[in-house]
Design a protein around this motif. Structure first.
Motif, PDB file in Angstrom:
ATOM      1  N   THR A 105      31.906 -14.557  -7.925  1.00 32.26           N
ATOM      2  CA  THR A 105      32.394 -13.186  -7.747  1.00 32.26           C
ATOM      3  C   THR A 105      33.887 -13.122  -8.031  1.00 32.26           C
ATOM      4  O   THR A 105      34.657 -13.974  -7.589  1.00 32.26           O
ATOM      5  N   LEU A 106      34.274 -12.089  -8.754  1.00 24.59           N
ATOM      6  CA  LEU A 106      35.670 -11.887  -9.147  1.00 24.59           C
ATOM      7  C   LEU A 106      36.109 -10.494  -8.731  1.00 24.59           C
ATOM      8  O   LEU A 106      35.556  -9.500  -9.198  1.00 24.59           O
ATOM      9  N   ALA A 107      37.080 -10.417  -7.836  1.00 18.92           N
ATOM     10  CA  ALA A 107      37.660  -9.128  -7.461  1.00 18.92           C
ATOM     11  C   ALA A 107      38.788  -8.805  -8.427  1.00 18.92           C
ATOM     12  O   ALA A 107      39.727  -9.596  -8.576  1.00 18.92           O
ATOM     13  N   ALA A 108      38.698  -7.659  -9.090  1.00 24.30           N
ATOM     14  CA  ALA A 108      39.734  -7.190 -10.008  1.00 24.30           C
ATOM     15  C   ALA A 108      40.479  -6.055  -9.304  1.00 24.30           C
ATOM     16  O   ALA A 108      40.063  -4.895  -9.360  1.00 24.30           O
ATOM     17  N   VAL A 109      41.559  -6.407  -8.630  1.00 31.24           N
ATOM     18  CA  VAL A 109      42.276  -5.462  -7.774  1.00 31.24           C
ATOM     19  C   VAL A 109      43.271  -4.683  -8.623  1.00 31.24           C
ATOM     20  O   VAL A 109      44.333  -5.189  -8.978  1.00 31.24           O
ATOM     21  N   ASN A 110      42.902  -3.449  -8.924  1.00 35.03           N
ATOM     22  CA  ASN A 110      43.655  -2.625  -9.871  1.00 35.03           C
ATOM     23  C   ASN A 110      44.677  -1.709  -9.209  1.00 35.03           C
ATOM     24  O   ASN A 110      45.306  -0.895  -9.881  1.00 35.03           O
ATOM     25  N   GLY A 111      44.860  -1.832  -7.896  1.00 35.68           N
ATOM     26  CA  GLY A 111      45.802  -0.985  -7.171  1.00 35.68           C
ATOM     27  C   GLY A 111      45.798  -1.395  -5.714  1.00 35.68           C
ATOM     28  O   GLY A 111      45.462  -2.533  -5.385  1.00 35.68           O
ATOM     29  N   ILE A 112      46.137  -0.479  -4.833  1.00 31.40           N
ATOM     30  CA  ILE A 112      46.225  -0.813  -3.414  1.00 31.40           C
ATOM     31  C   ILE A 112      44.885  -1.317  -2.878  1.00 31.40           C
ATOM     32  O   ILE A 112      43.826  -0.772  -3.172  1.00 31.40           O
ATOM     33  N   ALA A 113      44.944  -2.389  -2.120  1.00 31.32           N
ATOM     34  CA  ALA A 113      43.780  -2.917  -1.396  1.00 31.32           C
ATOM     35  C   ALA A 113      44.184  -2.969   0.064  1.00 31.32           C
ATOM     36  O   ALA A 113      45.006  -3.801   0.456  1.00 31.32           O
ATOM     37  N   ALA A 114      43.645  -2.057   0.859  1.00 35.01           N
ATOM     38  CA  ALA A 114      44.070  -1.918   2.253  1.00 35.01           C
ATOM     39  C   ALA A 114      42.892  -2.097   3.188  1.00 35.01           C
ATOM     40  O   ALA A 114      41.751  -1.778   2.855  1.00 35.01           O
ATOM     41  N   GLY A 115      43.174  -2.598   4.374  1.00 32.78           N
ATOM     42  CA  GLY A 115      42.145  -2.729   5.392  1.00 32.78           C
ATOM     43  C   GLY A 115      40.946  -3.503   4.898  1.00 32.78           C
ATOM     44  O   GLY A 115      41.069  -4.595   4.332  1.00 32.78           O
ATOM     45  N   ALA A 116      39.774  -2.920   5.107  1.00 30.46           N
ATOM     46  CA  ALA A 116      38.543  -3.579   4.675  1.00 30.46           C
ATOM     47  C   ALA A 116      38.482  -3.750   3.164  1.00 30.46           C
ATOM     48  O   ALA A 116      37.742  -4.604   2.665  1.00 30.46           O
ATOM     49  N   GLY A 117      39.254  -2.961   2.426  1.00 33.57           N
ATOM     50  CA  GLY A 117      39.324  -3.155   0.982  1.00 33.57           C
ATOM     51  C   GLY A 117      39.966  -4.483   0.635  1.00 33.57           C
ATOM     52  O   GLY A 117      39.480  -5.214  -0.235  1.00 33.57           O
ATOM     53  N   ALA A 118      41.065  -4.820   1.326  1.00 37.78           N
ATOM     54  CA  ALA A 118      41.689  -6.131   1.127  1.00 37.78           C
ATOM     55  C   ALA A 118      40.755  -7.241   1.584  1.00 37.78           C
ATOM     56  O   ALA A 118      40.626  -8.275   0.926  1.00 37.78           O
ATOM     57  N   SER A 119      40.082  -7.014   2.714  1.00 36.44           N
ATOM     58  CA  SER A 119      39.156  -8.018   3.237  1.00 36.44           C
ATOM     59  C   SER A 119      38.034  -8.293   2.250  1.00 36.44           C
ATOM     60  O   SER A 119      37.635  -9.451   2.047  1.00 36.44           O
ATOM     61  N   MET A 120      37.493  -7.241   1.644  1.00 32.45           N
ATOM     62  CA  MET A 120      36.407  -7.401   0.682  1.00 32.45           C
ATOM     63  C   MET A 120      36.874  -8.206  -0.529  1.00 32.45           C
ATOM     64  O   MET A 120      36.143  -9.078  -1.028  1.00 32.45           O
ATOM     65  N   ALA A 121      38.077  -7.933  -1.006  1.00 35.51           N
ATOM     66  CA  ALA A 121      38.600  -8.698  -2.142  1.00 35.51           C
ATOM     67  C   ALA A 121      38.692 -10.173  -1.789  1.00 35.51           C
ATOM     68  O   ALA A 121      38.308 -11.039  -2.588  1.00 35.51           O
ATOM     69  N   LEU A 122      39.171 -10.487  -0.585  1.00 37.14           N
ATOM     70  CA  LEU A 122      39.332 -11.873  -0.181  1.00 37.14           C
ATOM     71  C   LEU A 122      37.995 -12.577   0.027  1.00 37.14           C
ATOM     72  O   LEU A 122      37.939 -13.812   0.037  1.00 37.14           O
ATOM     73  N   ALA A 123      36.935 -11.803   0.188  1.00 42.04           N
ATOM     74  CA  ALA A 123      35.601 -12.394   0.333  1.00 42.04           C
ATOM     75  C   ALA A 123      35.041 -12.840  -1.009  1.00 42.04           C
ATOM     76  O   ALA A 123      34.017 -13.539  -1.047  1.00 42.04           O
ATOM     77  N   CYS A 124      35.683 -12.458  -2.097  1.00 41.85           N
ATOM     78  CA  CYS A 124      35.230 -12.868  -3.428  1.00 41.85           C
ATOM     79  C   CYS A 124      35.772 -14.259  -3.756  1.00 41.85           C
ATOM     80  O   CYS A 124      36.744 -14.726  -3.169  1.00 41.85           O
ATOM     81  N   ASP A 125      35.143 -14.914  -4.710  1.00 39.12           N
ATOM     82  CA  ASP A 125      35.527 -16.279  -5.060  1.00 39.12           C
ATOM     83  C   ASP A 125      36.902 -16.341  -5.701  1.00 39.12           C
ATOM     84  O   ASP A 125      37.662 -17.293  -5.480  1.00 39.12           O
ATOM     85  N   MET A 126      37.216 -15.358  -6.529  1.00 40.66           N
ATOM     86  CA  MET A 126      38.521 -15.295  -7.174  1.00 40.66           C
ATOM     87  C   MET A 126      39.037 -13.865  -7.105  1.00 40.66           C
ATOM     88  O   MET A 126      38.247 -12.918  -7.099  1.00 40.66           O
ATOM     89  N   VAL A 127      40.363 -13.728  -7.057  1.00 38.56           N
ATOM     90  CA  VAL A 127      40.987 -12.405  -7.034  1.00 38.56           C
ATOM     91  C   VAL A 127      42.077 -12.359  -8.096  1.00 38.56           C
ATOM     92  O   VAL A 127      43.005 -13.174  -8.086  1.00 38.56           O
ATOM     93  N   LEU A 128      41.951 -11.403  -9.015  1.00 39.55           N
ATOM     94  CA  LEU A 128      43.015 -11.061  -9.953  1.00 39.55           C
ATOM     95  C   LEU A 128      43.543  -9.690  -9.564  1.00 39.55           C
ATOM     96  O   LEU A 128      42.767  -8.806  -9.192  1.00 39.55           O
ATOM     97  N   ALA A 129      44.844  -9.494  -9.660  1.00 40.78           N
ATOM     98  CA  ALA A 129      45.426  -8.199  -9.314  1.00 40.78           C
ATOM     99  C   ALA A 129      46.468  -7.800 -10.337  1.00 40.78           C
ATOM    100  O   ALA A 129      47.077  -8.651 -10.985  1.00 40.78           O
ATOM    101  N   THR A 130      46.654  -6.497 -10.490  1.00 40.39           N
ATOM    102  CA  THR A 130      47.752  -6.014 -11.328  1.00 40.39           C
ATOM    103  C   THR A 130      49.075  -6.285 -10.619  1.00 40.39           C
ATOM    104  O   THR A 130      49.142  -6.388  -9.392  1.00 40.39           O
ATOM    105  N   GLN A 131      50.127  -6.390 -11.389  1.00 40.87           N
ATOM    106  CA  GLN A 131      51.456  -6.578 -10.804  1.00 40.87           C
ATOM    107  C   GLN A 131      51.819  -5.429  -9.868  1.00 40.87           C
ATOM    108  O   GLN A 131      52.556  -5.615  -8.900  1.00 40.87           O
TER     109      GLN A 131
END
Length: 265
Positions: A105-131
């Protein structure tokens, strides 16, 4: 299911699940949870899927729980809803599905990740985010704890001191600092983000899927095992993978000096 609050498609081995409430910063409500669970369950039975990309529509990834949702909404003077029940019915099933998915699983964080949104991203195997993306844990600001697995994942990724600091202060953490701390895999220039995500997803989709998932399982259990127990567990996984078609193909390709053609089996 006719999806209304997510977008979901599968192409060339890549399943892409896009949270689609951009006017609400893709915040969770009960209906979105149901659609996400349905999509994740469909991946479990679709052998054509080799990787999941999880992202958000619009300018944000996910702002966490929608506090206007009927399941959590209340007015002062009323008895608040049972949030433990909400966790059991929605957030626990979400992160359990992600942590046990049969593909990486790859979380592609394209903007703000807050609360459970951040938690969900961290539950993925890899996380890429925009600057330009950022991570925020605002739970303490409304008298709650980091949930959706965050209090389990975050200390493992960045250590107790930094995890406690983020959780207690609710400080916004830039994507670049998150990468520097080892919280995410990388922070990518906004203009190059889409192509970078696509390239990584395409690469993962052609790799030996079972080996990637067993790698996840080994790392998840590392902190609960003694060293000797973990060596035994590694041996168990190696015994299984050593009998796989992808191992045979990988070794054959190496000896024949050609690119391997993995099938995920």
């Amino acid at each position: 299911m006719n999806y209304q609050l997510i977008q979901f498609d599968v192409r060339e081995g890549v399943a892409r699940l896009t949270l689609n409430r951009p006017d609400k910063m893709n915040s969770f409500n009960a209906e979105m949870h149901a659609e996400i669970r349905h999509a994740l369950d469909s991946i479990q039975t679709n052998t054509a899927v080799r990787v999941l990309v999880l992202t958000g529509a619009g300018r944000g990834f996910c702002a966490g729980q929608d506090l206007a949702d009927a399941e959590v909404r209340f007015t002062p003077g009323e008895t608040p809803p049972d949030l433990g029940d909400v966790v059991e019915r929605h957030y626990k099933p979400l992160v359990m599905r992600l942590s046990q998915l049969r593909v990486p699983t790859l979380a592609a964080v394209n903007g703000i990740a807050a609360g459970a949104g951040a938690s969900m991203a961290l539950a993925c195997d890899m996380v890429l985010a925009t600057q330009s993306a950022a991570f925020v844990l605002p739970f303490a600001n409304i008298g709650l704890i980091p949930d959706t697995g965050c209090s389990w994942h975050l200390p493992q990724r960045i250590g107790q001191a930094r995890a406690m600091g983020l959780a207690l202060t609710g400080k916004k953490l830039s994507a670049q600092q998150a990468a520097d701390w080892g919280m995410i895999w990388d922070a990518v220039e906004d203009a190059a983000f889409a192509s970078t995500v696509d390239a990584l997803a395409a690469k993962l989709a052609t790799m030996p899927t079972k080996a990637l998932v067993r790698t996840r399982q080994a790392m998840q259990l590392a902190h609960t095992h003694t060293f000797e127990e973990h060596l035994t567990y590694e041996g168990t996984l190696m015994r299984e993978l050593g009998k796989s078609a992808d191992y045979v193909e990988g070794v054959s390709a190496f000896l024949e000096k050609r690119a391997p053609q993995f099938t995920g089996e």
